[in-house]
Motif scaffolding. Structure first.
Motif, PDB file in Angstrom:
ATOM      1  N   VAL A  20       8.357   0.092   7.338  1.00  0.00           N
ATOM      2  CA  VAL A  20       7.440   1.165   6.922  1.00  0.00           C
ATOM      3  C   VAL A  20       6.513   1.683   8.038  1.00  0.00           C
ATOM      4  O   VAL A  20       6.022   2.823   7.937  1.00  0.00           O
ATOM      5  CB  VAL A  20       6.579   0.769   5.685  1.00  0.00           C
ATOM      6  CG1 VAL A  20       7.440   0.701   4.435  1.00  0.00           C
ATOM      7  CG2 VAL A  20       5.815  -0.533   5.904  1.00  0.00           C
ATOM      8  N   ALA A  21       6.230   0.867   9.043  1.00  0.00           N
ATOM      9  CA  ALA A  21       5.311   1.354  10.094  1.00  0.00           C
ATOM     10  C   ALA A  21       5.341   0.387  11.266  1.00  0.00           C
ATOM     11  O   ALA A  21       5.818  -0.742  11.141  1.00  0.00           O
ATOM     12  CB  ALA A  21       3.884   1.461   9.561  1.00  0.00           C
ATOM     13  N   THR A  68       4.776   7.324   4.381  1.00  0.00           N
ATOM     14  CA  THR A  68       6.225   7.140   4.489  1.00  0.00           C
ATOM     15  C   THR A  68       6.800   6.900   3.090  1.00  0.00           C
ATOM     16  O   THR A  68       6.132   7.196   2.093  1.00  0.00           O
ATOM     17  CB  THR A  68       6.549   5.992   5.475  1.00  0.00           C
ATOM     18  OG1 THR A  68       7.964   5.913   5.670  1.00  0.00           O
ATOM     19  CG2 THR A  68       6.043   4.644   4.991  1.00  0.00           C
ATOM     20  N   ARG A  69       8.016   6.391   3.023  1.00  0.00           N
ATOM     21  CA  ARG A  69       8.636   6.147   1.720  1.00  0.00           C
ATOM     22  C   ARG A  69       9.110   4.718   1.606  1.00  0.00           C
ATOM     23  O   ARG A  69       9.533   4.096   2.582  1.00  0.00           O
ATOM     24  CB  ARG A  69       9.836   7.077   1.512  1.00  0.00           C
ATOM     25  CG  ARG A  69       9.461   8.486   1.202  1.00  0.00           C
ATOM     26  CD  ARG A  69      10.710   9.309   1.040  1.00  0.00           C
ATOM     27  NE  ARG A  69      11.309   9.109  -0.256  1.00  0.00           N
ATOM     28  CZ  ARG A  69      11.065   9.900  -1.300  1.00  0.00           C
ATOM     29  NH1 ARG A  69      10.246  10.914  -1.196  1.00  0.00           N
ATOM     30  NH2 ARG A  69      11.657   9.675  -2.450  1.00  0.00           N
ATOM     31  N   GLU A  73       6.503   7.431  -2.557  1.00  0.00           N
ATOM     32  CA  GLU A  73       5.822   7.754  -1.320  1.00  0.00           C
ATOM     33  C   GLU A  73       4.689   6.747  -1.173  1.00  0.00           C
ATOM     34  O   GLU A  73       3.986   6.469  -2.145  1.00  0.00           O
ATOM     35  CB  GLU A  73       5.280   9.176  -1.395  1.00  0.00           C
ATOM     36  CG  GLU A  73       4.852   9.675  -0.057  1.00  0.00           C
ATOM     37  CD  GLU A  73       4.524  11.135  -0.102  1.00  0.00           C
ATOM     38  OE1 GLU A  73       5.408  11.957   0.202  1.00  0.00           O
ATOM     39  OE2 GLU A  73       3.377  11.456  -0.455  1.00  0.00           O
ATOM     40  N   ASP A 107       0.862  13.251   7.457  1.00  0.00           N
ATOM     41  CA  ASP A 107       1.840  12.232   7.846  1.00  0.00           C
ATOM     42  C   ASP A 107       1.162  11.000   8.426  1.00  0.00           C
ATOM     43  O   ASP A 107       1.664   9.895   8.313  1.00  0.00           O
ATOM     44  CB  ASP A 107       2.801  12.789   8.911  1.00  0.00           C
ATOM     45  CG  ASP A 107       3.770  13.761   8.299  1.00  0.00           C
ATOM     46  OD1 ASP A 107       4.020  13.675   7.085  1.00  0.00           O
ATOM     47  OD2 ASP A 107       4.281  14.636   9.039  1.00  0.00           O
ATOM     48  N   SER A 138      11.852  14.808  13.520  1.00  0.00           N
ATOM     49  CA  SER A 138      12.447  14.539  12.208  1.00  0.00           C
ATOM     50  C   SER A 138      13.313  15.701  11.764  1.00  0.00           C
ATOM     51  O   SER A 138      13.095  16.843  12.175  1.00  0.00           O
ATOM     52  CB  SER A 138      11.371  14.224  11.174  1.00  0.00           C
ATOM     53  OG  SER A 138      10.500  15.290  11.039  1.00  0.00           O
ATOM     54  N   THR A 156      16.012   7.953   5.823  1.00  0.00           N
ATOM     55  CA  THR A 156      15.459   7.741   4.483  1.00  0.00           C
ATOM     56  C   THR A 156      16.175   8.620   3.471  1.00  0.00           C
ATOM     57  O   THR A 156      16.170   9.849   3.604  1.00  0.00           O
ATOM     58  CB  THR A 156      13.952   8.082   4.488  1.00  0.00           C
ATOM     59  OG1 THR A 156      13.330   7.305   5.509  1.00  0.00           O
ATOM     60  CG2 THR A 156      13.319   7.773   3.155  1.00  0.00           C
ATOM     61  N   ARG A 162      14.066  10.243  10.975  1.00  0.00           N
ATOM     62  CA  ARG A 162      12.925  10.309  11.893  1.00  0.00           C
ATOM     63  C   ARG A 162      13.248   9.492  13.145  1.00  0.00           C
ATOM     64  O   ARG A 162      13.795   8.391  13.033  1.00  0.00           O
ATOM     65  CB  ARG A 162      11.658   9.783  11.223  1.00  0.00           C
ATOM     66  CG  ARG A 162      11.070  10.778  10.216  1.00  0.00           C
ATOM     67  CD  ARG A 162       9.974  10.140   9.388  1.00  0.00           C
ATOM     68  NE  ARG A 162      10.483   9.020   8.642  1.00  0.00           N
ATOM     69  CZ  ARG A 162       9.726   8.044   8.131  1.00  0.00           C
ATOM     70  NH1 ARG A 162       8.426   8.064   8.312  1.00  0.00           N
ATOM     71  NH2 ARG A 162      10.269   7.068   7.449  1.00  0.00           N
TER      72      ARG A 162
END
Ligand code: FES
Ligand SMILES: [Fe+2]
Length: 444
Positions: A50-51, A65-66, A71, A100, A199, A338, A348
């Motif tokens: 996720v990050a 993000t998802r 979300e 974002d 992206s 995703t 992305r």
């Protein structure tokens, strides 16, 4: 987004009937009920990236993000901890944040102005006296919903909706080596994600991208419009970037006689990678130019000769961590695919800085990305065209089976799963075997 209630999900038997040792039914790519099951049992059950921690340096930093069909906001709280929160106001369900990424000590809902802290707790509501006396700011029902299962591996933050997941390390298995390799390449021992991300959305199923990233057969056809001119150009044709673009393009379009030494690898979890693929260009392991020499010296100063040689010697390309993360340590980049709908995918593409390395190393990684990996690059745009054409064909009833038989007779078993030569479709077979296993797994 698909209406969960309106769709009857495929049974385990349905799913098994879609995958044969050498063929896959088109429904795997085009049936919305299969997509919904994937959201539940793959993106809703496995560890999903996720990050990266370098995006969340201080309290209030966040990225959007998802996670499966939700979300989410990944935030750094006042206490320094990382939170994953559904991006949804508990009052009436409004989507809270549209940025974002950014920094915010408070998240205010645009509708009735409930205000949340970065850990999701409710900080205030306007006109509090009009709420009943029993209304409690501290009541978790009034907070943003938290995803409780979060694990971090060397700065890579993963989350899962699965309440009882296997440990992240178990899921990653030998793929930890490529995360280690990316981080270990930094002379200061830390990497930092670049601020900007490329992206794009393509009109095709997410699995088409994962297959493409494990496919060495296609480049000499699909990318011939860029590979062939690069092959015909004389050495030092491109003075702007010391021939990097030319070398990279050539290395991406091997002919059949150049496949010797390339090895494809697959694991039972569905992870796949290529060994010994990119051997040319200014970020390749053999490079001796002054920038790399300076960089190597910085790395040796921290790690010593032997470990530095080991780190720089790892030549593994398109390391796919199932289901949707692709890491290229050597090129300091990563992509995330995703799924948005059965026939729509967001890709992305992220680039990393190696802390302590000469700036030119980062510029070269960006050059690689813009030449080969970005949406407008000479390479990825070709691939996207193919993915969309496949989806168009797979959306029609006729010709229901997709062929994945190439190399079936020559795949070999290995301790970690399967290995094959460059021509094999083994990685796709491995991905689909894992896909069946995940989709048919009983709830714990
Ligand atoms: S919907 Fe968020 S405050 Fe009302
Ligand atoms: Fe390609």
């Amino acid at each position: 987004m698909t209406d969960h209630q309106a769709i009857e999900l495929p049974t385990a038997e349905d799913i098994r009937s879609l995958v044969r040792p050498d063929h896959v039914h088109r429904r795997a790519y085009a049936d919305p009920s299969v997509f919904q099951l994937e959201q539940d049992k793959i993106f809703g059950k496995l560890w999903i990236y996720v990050a990266h921690e370098s995006q969340l340096k201080k309290p209030g930093d966040f990225v959007r993000t998802r996670l499966a069909e939700h979300e989410v906001l990944v935030t750094r709280g006042e206490d320094g901890k990382i939170n994953v929160l559904k991006n949804r106001c508990p009052h009436r369900g409004a989507r809270l944040c549209m940025a974002d990424k950014g920094t915010s000590r408070l998240f205010s809902c645009p509708y009735h102005a409930w205000v949340f802290r970065p850990d999701g707790s409710l900080s205030s509501v306007p006109h509090k006296k009009s709420y009943p006396e029993s209304f409690d700011l501290a009541d978790p029902r009034n907070h943003m919903q938290r995803i409780e299962q979060i694990e971090i591996y060397r700065g890579f933050v993963f989350a899962t909706l699965n309440e009882n997941p296997e440990p992240l390390l178990k899921h990653l298995g030998e793929m930890t080596e490529v995360i280690d390799n990316l981080v270990d390449r930094a002379p200061d021992g830390e990497i930092e994600m670049a601020d900007s991300v490329f992206s794009l959305e393509y009109r095709g199923n997410w699995k088409l991208h994962m297959e493409n990233a494990a496919d060495i057969f296609h480049p000499s056809f699909v990318h011939s419009s860029s590979v062939m001119p690069a092959r015909r150009a004389p050495a030092n044709a491109s003075i702007i970037d010391q021939d990097q673009t030319r070398e990279m393009l050539m290395a991406n379009g091997f002919g059949f006689d150049e496949w010797e030494g390339i090895q494809l690898n697959g694991t039972p979890s569905g992870h796949t990678y290529m060994k010994n693929f990119y051997n040319r260009g200014v970020l390749s392991p053999e490079q001796q130019d002054p920038v790399v020499v300076r960089y190597r010296a910085a790395l040796v100063a921290r790690l010593g000769e032997e470990k530095a040689a080991h780190v720089l010697g790892m030549n593994r390309f398109n390391n796919i961590i199932y289901p949707n993360l692709i890491i290229n340590a050597q090129y300091q980049q990563m992509r995330v695919a995703t799924p948005l709908a059965v026939d729509r995918t967001l890709v992305r593409i992220f680039c990393f800085r190696l802390k302590g390395a000469p700036d030119e190393m980062f510029h070269r990684a960006v050059r690689f990305q813009t030449t080969l990996g970005s949406p407008a690059s000479m390479i990825f745009s070709d691939d996207v065209e193919m993915l969309e054409r496949c989806q168009q064909g797979l959306s029609k009833e006729e010709g229901p089976w997709v062929d994945f038989s190439r190399g079936l007779d020559s795949d070999r078993r290995a301790e970690s799963g399967a290995v094959s030569g460059a021509a094999s479709e083994m990685p796709m077979r491995v991905q689909f075997q894992a896909w069946v296993n995940y989709l048919t797994a009983e709830a714990a």
